[in-house]
Design an enzyme around this catalytic site. Structure first.
Site, short mmCIF file in Angstrom:
data_model
loop_
_atom_site.label_atom_id
_atom_site.label_comp_id
_atom_site.label_asym_id
_atom_site.label_seq_id
_atom_site.Cartn_x
_atom_site.Cartn_y
_atom_site.Cartn_z
N GLU A 1 17.82 3.55 -10.10
CA GLU A 1 17.19 3.53 -8.78
C GLU A 1 16.00 4.49 -8.77
O GLU A 1 16.09 5.60 -9.30
CB GLU A 1 18.25 4.01 -7.78
CG GLU A 1 18.06 3.54 -6.40
CD GLU A 1 18.66 2.15 -6.12
OE1 GLU A 1 19.13 1.46 -7.05
OE2 GLU A 1 18.62 1.77 -4.95
N ASP B 1 20.03 5.51 -2.43
CA ASP B 1 19.34 4.62 -1.49
C ASP B 1 17.85 4.59 -1.79
O ASP B 1 17.04 5.24 -1.13
CB ASP B 1 19.61 5.13 -0.07
CG ASP B 1 19.32 4.05 0.95
OD1 ASP B 1 19.09 2.90 0.56
OD2 ASP B 1 19.34 4.37 2.16
N TYR C 1 22.00 4.41 -13.77
CA TYR C 1 23.45 4.28 -13.59
C TYR C 1 24.08 3.07 -14.25
O TYR C 1 25.25 2.81 -14.04
CB TYR C 1 23.81 4.30 -12.11
CG TYR C 1 22.94 3.38 -11.24
CD1 TYR C 1 22.92 2.01 -11.44
CD2 TYR C 1 22.15 3.90 -10.23
CE1 TYR C 1 22.14 1.18 -10.66
CE2 TYR C 1 21.36 3.08 -9.44
CZ TYR C 1 21.37 1.72 -9.67
OH TYR C 1 20.58 0.90 -8.91
N ASP D 1 20.92 -1.40 8.31
CA ASP D 1 21.73 -1.89 7.18
C ASP D 1 23.07 -2.38 7.69
O ASP D 1 23.61 -3.37 7.23
CB ASP D 1 22.02 -0.74 6.20
CG ASP D 1 20.83 -0.48 5.32
OD1 ASP D 1 19.76 -1.01 5.62
OD2 ASP D 1 21.00 0.27 4.34
N GLU E 1 23.94 -3.59 10.63
CA GLU E 1 23.84 -4.90 11.29
C GLU E 1 23.70 -6.01 10.25
O GLU E 1 24.34 -7.05 10.33
CB GLU E 1 22.54 -4.91 12.11
CG GLU E 1 22.70 -4.80 13.59
CD GLU E 1 21.30 -4.80 14.20
OE1 GLU E 1 20.95 -5.76 14.85
OE2 GLU E 1 20.55 -3.81 13.96
N CYS F 1 -6.48 8.13 31.48
CA CYS F 1 -7.78 8.02 32.16
C CYS F 1 -7.90 6.75 33.00
O CYS F 1 -8.92 6.54 33.65
CB CYS F 1 -8.91 8.09 31.14
SG CYS F 1 -9.00 6.63 30.09
N SER G 1 23.63 -7.66 -7.40
CA SER G 1 23.85 -6.71 -6.32
C SER G 1 25.29 -6.19 -6.41
O SER G 1 25.96 -6.42 -7.42
CB SER G 1 23.58 -7.45 -5.02
OG SER G 1 23.67 -6.57 -3.97
N CYS H 1 -4.68 2.90 30.88
CA CYS H 1 -4.44 4.11 30.10
C CYS H 1 -3.73 5.14 31.00
O CYS H 1 -4.23 5.46 32.08
CB CYS H 1 -5.76 4.67 29.59
SG CYS H 1 -5.56 6.29 28.82
N GLU I 1 30.68 6.95 -8.25
CA GLU I 1 29.30 7.44 -8.30
C GLU I 1 28.70 7.43 -6.92
O GLU I 1 29.19 6.73 -6.04
CB GLU I 1 28.44 6.48 -9.15
CG GLU I 1 28.80 6.47 -10.59
CD GLU I 1 28.07 5.37 -11.34
OE1 GLU I 1 27.19 4.72 -10.78
OE2 GLU I 1 28.43 5.18 -12.51
N CYS J 1 -6.64 2.47 24.30
CA CYS J 1 -7.54 2.82 25.40
C CYS J 1 -8.94 2.83 24.79
O CYS J 1 -9.21 3.61 23.86
CB CYS J 1 -7.20 4.21 25.94
SG CYS J 1 -8.51 4.85 27.00
N LYS K 1 25.97 6.18 -4.30
CA LYS K 1 25.14 4.98 -4.13
C LYS K 1 23.77 5.47 -3.66
O LYS K 1 23.62 5.94 -2.54
CB LYS K 1 25.77 4.03 -3.12
CG LYS K 1 24.99 2.73 -2.99
CD LYS K 1 25.79 1.71 -2.25
CE LYS K 1 25.10 0.40 -2.02
NZ LYS K 1 23.68 0.31 -2.12
N CYS L 1 -11.81 9.64 27.65
CA CYS L 1 -10.36 9.78 27.83
C CYS L 1 -9.93 11.19 27.36
O CYS L 1 -10.05 11.51 26.18
CB CYS L 1 -9.65 8.70 27.03
SG CYS L 1 -7.87 8.83 27.12
N LYS M 1 30.08 1.87 1.82
CA LYS M 1 28.86 2.40 2.44
C LYS M 1 29.19 3.30 3.63
O LYS M 1 30.08 3.01 4.41
CB LYS M 1 27.95 1.25 2.88
CG LYS M 1 27.33 0.55 1.66
CD LYS M 1 26.44 -0.59 2.04
CE LYS M 1 25.07 -0.16 2.47
NZ LYS M 1 24.16 -1.30 2.65
S1 IVH Z 1 25.49 -0.52 -10.26
C1 IVH Z 1 25.87 -4.88 -11.74
N1 IVH Z 1 25.45 1.90 -9.33
O1 IVH Z 1 22.83 -0.64 -4.87
C2 IVH Z 1 25.86 -3.72 -10.83
N2 IVH Z 1 24.10 0.28 -8.23
O2 IVH Z 1 23.55 -2.58 -2.87
C3 IVH Z 1 24.69 -2.87 -11.01
N3 IVH Z 1 22.77 1.18 -6.37
O3 IVH Z 1 21.56 -3.38 -6.60
C4 IVH Z 1 24.50 -1.89 -9.96
N4 IVH Z 1 23.45 3.26 -6.55
O4 IVH Z 1 20.18 -1.14 -6.59
C5 IVH Z 1 24.98 0.65 -9.19
N5 IVH Z 1 25.49 4.11 -8.64
C6 IVH Z 1 25.02 2.88 -8.51
C7 IVH Z 1 24.10 2.54 -7.51
C8 IVH Z 1 23.66 1.22 -7.39
C9 IVH Z 1 22.66 2.43 -5.89
C10 IVH Z 1 22.03 0.03 -5.82
C11 IVH Z 1 21.57 -0.99 -6.79
C12 IVH Z 1 22.28 -2.25 -6.35
C13 IVH Z 1 22.46 -1.98 -4.89
C14 IVH Z 1 23.50 -2.84 -4.24
#
Ligand code: IVH
Length: 686
Positions: A172, A117, A224, A34, A36, A409, A83, A406, A113, A424, A115, A430, A312
């Site tokens: 999520e 994953d 969320y 992520d 990178e 073997c 996003s 191998c 909040e 193999c 985030k 083997c 992040k």
């Molecule tokens: S709010 C309009 N809140 O992170 C904004 N997103 O990297 C709506 N995500 O697309 C998103 N935790 O899939 C929001 N507490 C949180 C979140 C969250 C994870 C995700 C979500 C978003 C992505 C962006």
């Protein structure tokens, strides 16, 4: 940067990011970390800001990555699913807060909040019922995954309280670490590629075509965001989430309202260390302006809201040198390169080995002899090498050649056109493959026979066992004549062979080690056909009729049964008393737990599966989550903190292993399916 160079770099970055976005969202198998990915995206954003004439309409900076996939109906989102702007730098969070303070003056708050994953989902409830669930897709249209969303345990089908007639809510879908580890163990047993992390496992699972399998995978959802455009009259984001919780929806409870950058930093610091205690993966903090009015003032760019930012966390990494590379031969002959590392401390454990997956991955990482490598563990059971540190490469270091023969073997390795791995082909001769098949047969999820690597080595080296049926021919006196064996260990071994005669057919089928037939597939096939004769006689079409059996699995089964040696082996095992048809499961032991619904969490003196089996054999029911119906939580060491909290809230009793065993009739209490090894040599790869 010169104009021509800027143009070339923008094109290069766009292509790279698009390709990795596809691998991330569609294949669920990213090849870039992520960090990178985000760093390259930021470089592209900066270049496009400087050279706007080179910004293409479809630049990755202008649109969200797409998870759209064949096989699903696509539907438009009512409001685009965007996003979040993200950063790894606290000073950029400070800039976000400074901008907000300047634009909004006074009287606003930040909602901080976690985030989460996982994979984003958009739910519509109509008349209090879950009506539709869409993935984010390309942000404009999403894949319809309603049927699968209905199988997410903590998502209510029906709301209660004063809910609006129709509304959308977003969140999520996550796979908790516990479910993720269990799933990957199964996949490794079945020689299927494990998921790289819980996020890929969650999004892959949400796109399965088999609803029962979705339910089995233990996904959870946390919500969320209620889009402001939805017309619901909330003054703030926090109030919207409180209302959603009152309708029975799972909203993120760890959120906090703060009023200054100081409060934001405290929240970040707290969760940077405490997030490891959460049962699911998080990769940062989201900071949102709480008041709807101010959210409207700040508005949106094409891709992200201006009223929110994600900070992040960098995945925990360790940098350590590769000491050597082993090439391990699995029971199917697949060769896996494994790096032996200078031991290094990472997220609570010492990492000594990490998989290099296959030859392609070694090439993609550009591994050289003695390279220093970054190792990550973020939730995965197998540590992964994510990158090489080029500045530490020794002059003249060369790439290690992938073996042609191998390592066990000496047979010439082969690679089929559509296989990622070298194999193999000497399955019969083997030693690693022969021993691997024996170990698989004896494994805990297969026949649960008490022996590990060293015992299998001993049997193999002395010519005592090459196939599973040979194990049942071993006599007590033969065992007692072996070095290191005593009366007690020999009897325990024989007793576990005896107990394996009660193992149900689905596990016997799994134990046979047919390629691609994992635990779940074996169960489905066993239930579908009922007996080994029916499986052996099934045509390709009949096999394909089993849910989850695709062409690769069907062909593998056909090939396995077409080998006469396998049929002879089955006859020997049948004569040894193994079950080759579905029938009654292991007999009950008592009714001591009748009517009790029990949730199990933590680590016990025997495996968790064995504990669960003990519960059912004493008449109880296992459940995955704590609710008002839970009779008690059976807590081993390190039980899930969320589960304990829920028990406290609901007044559900928490029992330790000893208290639990006291509930069982004394003589039966130690009838738990044996799990401890005879010797301390249970097979462990990592
Ligand atoms: S709010 C309009 N809140 O992170 C904004 N997103 O990297 C709506 N995500 O697309 C998103 N935790 O899939 C929001 N507490 C949180 C979140 C969250 C994870 C995700 C979500 C978003 C992505 C962006």
């Amino acid at each position: 940067m010169e104009k021509a160079a800027a143009k070339a770099r923008i094109e290069e970055l766009s292509a790279l990011l698009k390709e990795n976005s596809r691998r991330y969202y569609v294949d669920n198998a990213p090849t870039m970390s992520d960090y990178e990915f985000d760093t390259l995206m930021h470089e592209l954003e900066a270049l496009e800001a400087e050279w706007p004439e080179f910004r293409a309409a479809d630049s990755p900076t202008q649109r969200v990555g797409s998870d759209l996939q064949k096989g699903f109906v696509q539907r438009p989102h009512r409001y685009p699913m965007l996003s979040l702007a993200n950063t790894y730098s606290i000073s950029e969070v400070e800039e976000f807060a400074a901008r907000a303070e300047k634009t909004l003056e006074t009287g606003f708050s930040y909602c901080c909040e976690l985030k989460f994953d996982g994979t984003a989902i958009c739910l519509t409830y109509r008349n209090g019922k879950l009506y539709r669930a869409l993935t984010r897709g390309d942000g404009v249209r999403g894949d319809d995954v309603t049927a699968n969303a209905r199988r997410i345990t903590n998502l209510p089908q029906t709301l209660h309280g004063d809910y609006p007639q129709e509304f959308e809510i977003r969140g999520e879908v996550l796979m908790p670490f516990e479910a993720f580890d269990a799933l990957n163990r199964e996949r490794i047993d079945a020689e299927e590629a494990p998921f790289a992390n819980p996020r890929n496992a969650a999004s892959g699972s949400l796109k399965l075509l088999d609803g029962d399998e979705v339910a089995r995978r233990g996904l959870v959802c946390t919500l969320y965001h209620i889009p402001a455009q939805s017309g619901l009259d909330f003054a703030s984001h926090d109030e919207a989430l409180k209302a959603a919780a009152s309708w029975g929806l799972p909203v993120s409870e760890e959120r906090r309202l703060v009023h200054s950058i100081g409060g934001i930093k405290e929240y970040i610091d707290y969760w940077d260390s405490h997030r490891r205690l959460l049962p699911y993966a998080t990769d940062g903090i989201v900071i949102k302006i709480n008041e709807m009015e101010y959210q409207r003032t700040l508005g949106y760019t094409a891709k992200v809201p201006r009223w929110a930012v994600a900070y992040k966390f960098k995945a925990e990494q360790a940098l350590t040198p590769i000491l050597s590379i082993d090439y391990q031969v699995g029971r199917t002959g697949a060769v896996t390169p494994v790096a032996n590392l200078q031991p290094v401390y990472l997220s609570g454990t010492v990492v000594k080995r990490a998989t290099l997956v296959n030859a392609d991955q070694m090439e993609a990482l550009d591994i050289h002899e003695g390279d220093w490598v970054y190792v990550e563990k973020g939730g995965e059971i197998i540590p992964k090498i994510t990158a090489v540190e080029p500045s530490k490469r020794k002059a003249g270091a060369t790439r290690p050649p992938f073996p042609e023969l191998c390592p066990d073997c000496g047979t010439l390795l082969v690679r089929e056109e559509d296989e990622a791995k070298w194999f193999c082909p000497n399955g019969d001769g083997c030693p690693m493959q022969i021993k691997g098949r024996l170990l698989h047969f004896m494994g805990r999820k297969a026949m649960n026979i008490l022996a590990g690597d060293a015992t299998v080595d001993q049997f193999y080296n002395l010519g005592l066992a090459r196939t599973p049926a040979d194990l049942y021919d071993l006599t007590l006196s033969q065992l007692l004549s072996l070095e290191g064996w005593k009366e007690k260990s020999a009897r325990r071994f024989k007793a576990s062979l005896d107990a394996s005669r009660d193992v149900p057919f689905d596990r016997v089928l799994f134990a046979l080690g047919i390629r691609f037939v994992g635990e779940t597939t074996a169960r489905e096939i066993a239930e579908h056909f009922g007996s080994i004769e029916a499986v052996a006689a099934a045509s390709r079409e009949e096999l394909l009729a089993v849910p989850d059996v695709g062409e690769v699995i069907a062909d593998s089964i056909l090939t396995w049964f077409s080998d006469d040696r396998h049929r002879i082996e089955i006859e020997r095992l049948r004569a040894d008393g193994l079950r080759f048809a579905m029938g009654v499961r292991a007999a009950g032991l008592s009714n001591a737990l009748e009517g009790k619904t029990i949730v199990v969490s933590g680590v016990f003196s025997i495996s968790r599966d064995a504990i669960k089996e003990l519960i059912t054999r004493h008449g109880g029911k296992n459940s995955g989550s704590v609710s008002g119906k839970t009779s008690f939580l059976l807590a081993g060491e390190n039980p899930g903190p969320e589960k304990i909290k829920k028990c406290e809230e609901l007044g559900v009793p928490v029992l330790g292993e000893q208290q639990f065993r006291e509930l069982l009739p004394e003589t039966e209490a130690d009838h738990a399916p044996a799990q401890a090894s005879l010797f301390d040599d249970e097979p462990t790869l990592f």
